[in-house]
Design an enzyme around this catalytic site. Structure first.
Site, mmCIF file in Angstrom:
data_model
loop_
_atom_site.group_PDB
_atom_site.id
_atom_site.type_symbol
_atom_site.label_atom_id
_atom_site.label_comp_id
_atom_site.label_asym_id
_atom_site.label_seq_id
_atom_site.Cartn_x
_atom_site.Cartn_y
_atom_site.Cartn_z
ATOM 1 C CB CYS A 117 -0.896 -0.051 1.233
ATOM 2 S SG CYS A 117 -1.233 1.537 1.968
ATOM 3 C CD GLU A 118 0.158 5.206 -4.241
ATOM 4 O OE1 GLU A 118 0.959 4.745 -5.071
ATOM 5 O OE2 GLU A 118 -0.672 6.083 -4.529
ATOM 6 C CG HIS A 119 -2.342 5.705 0.734
ATOM 7 N ND1 HIS A 119 -3.412 4.986 0.237
ATOM 8 C CD2 HIS A 119 -2.137 6.718 -0.129
ATOM 9 C CE1 HIS A 119 -3.837 5.565 -0.865
ATOM 10 N NE2 HIS A 119 -3.088 6.608 -1.116
ATOM 11 C CG HIS A 120 -0.901 3.300 5.706
ATOM 12 N ND1 HIS A 120 -2.019 3.171 4.916
ATOM 13 C CD2 HIS A 120 -1.186 4.254 6.618
ATOM 14 C CE1 HIS A 120 -2.950 4.007 5.342
ATOM 15 N NE2 HIS A 120 -2.471 4.681 6.371
ATOM 16 C CD GLN A 158 -7.659 -4.499 -4.030
ATOM 17 O OE1 GLN A 158 -7.389 -4.408 -2.840
ATOM 18 N NE2 GLN A 158 -8.666 -5.219 -4.482
ATOM 19 C CG HIS A 186 -5.684 -2.962 1.419
ATOM 20 N ND1 HIS A 186 -5.234 -1.905 0.676
ATOM 21 C CD2 HIS A 186 -6.375 -3.754 0.566
ATOM 22 C CE1 HIS A 186 -5.638 -2.042 -0.572
ATOM 23 N NE2 HIS A 186 -6.345 -3.151 -0.662
ATOM 24 C CB CYS A 188 -2.636 0.020 6.024
ATOM 25 S SG CYS A 188 -3.612 -0.008 4.519
HETATM 26 ZN ZN LIG Z 1 -2.745 1.781 3.464
#
Ligand SMILES: [Zn+2]
Length: 230
Positions: A117-120, A158, A186, A188
């Site tokens: 996941c590119e956010h976390h 995704q 995910h 996260c």
């Molecule tokens: Zn995430």
């Protein structure tokens, strides 16, 4: 999709994007100079950064168990979990003439997805199901797995991953008639924040004939078939 103005990027906005898992572009946000450094140079630089992070957290990196961690992490970032950022690693999606004139749908089910996941920067783990109807060309089955792997090995959202797999297959096969469904967990979501260990996320992209109700239905019905041969 949501426009991002970098000047206005403050902490609150960063949290918003992360918590809502919003992708800001259909392409991975890479800079123009993304490949100016060699892989070896990147590993050396990332190693220093990881060392910094761990030291900031208070870890004793002279401990035998952790001494090699910065290097191991740096190598796995560049050579494994983010290797799909580099177009040089794109698998050759060689196609062949459809000699046996198979005219129905082909579905490759349960392709393992291991992405990030590119956010976390936490894992996304799941299964991709990819289908196409030949317009004259066919593709090796393992190539479909390799394409899924290549696009997975990036910091991802995704939705984008699903679309990229379909687009790459469409280009390789010269047909719009390609579809992909991904069902993934995910970490996260499962291990932090709301800590929902049961939930998974389903995304789908239907091209060409797969937009038609019956074709879409047929594809989704195949996904329900029991393929457990044990
Ligand atoms: Zn995430």
């Amino acid at each position: 999709m949501f426009e991002v103005n970098n000047n206005k990027m403050n902490d609150e906005r960063i949290d918003d994007i992360g918590d809502n898992h919003v992708g800001t572009s259909a392409k991975n946000p890479l800079r123009d100079d993304a490949f100016d450094l060699s892989d070896q140079e990147k590993i050396a630089k990332i190693q220093e950064s990881v060392k910094d992070i761990l030291e900031t957290l208070g870890m004793d990196l002279t401990d035998d168990s952790m001494q090699g961690t910065p290097k191991r992490v740096a190598k796995s970032f560049v050579n494994e979990i983010f290797m799909g950022l580099n177009p040089a690693n794109m698998p050759k999606a060689s196609t062949f003439e459809n000699n046996y004139n198979y005219g129905e749908m082909l579905v490759e089910k349960n392709i393992v997805v291991y992405s990030t996941c590119e956010h976390h920067l936490l894992p996304i783990i799941g299964r991709a199901h990819v289908a196409y109807i030949s317009g004259g060309r066919v593709i090796g089955l393992s190539k479909m797995n390799r394409l899924v792997e290549y696009f997975s090995k990036r910091p991802q959202v995704q939705e984008r991953l699903t679309m990229q797999i379909v687009q790459a297959m469409q280009e390789a096969l010269g047909t719009q008639d390609v579809a992909c469904v991904i069902d993934a967990k995910h970490l996260c979501v499962n291990s932090r924040g709301i800590k929902d260990i049961e939930s998974s996320t389903v995304t789908a992209e239907f091209g060409g004939k797969f937009k038609e109700k019956n074709t879409k239905r047929e594809f989704l019905d195949y996904l329900k078939m029991n393929t457990d041969f044990n």
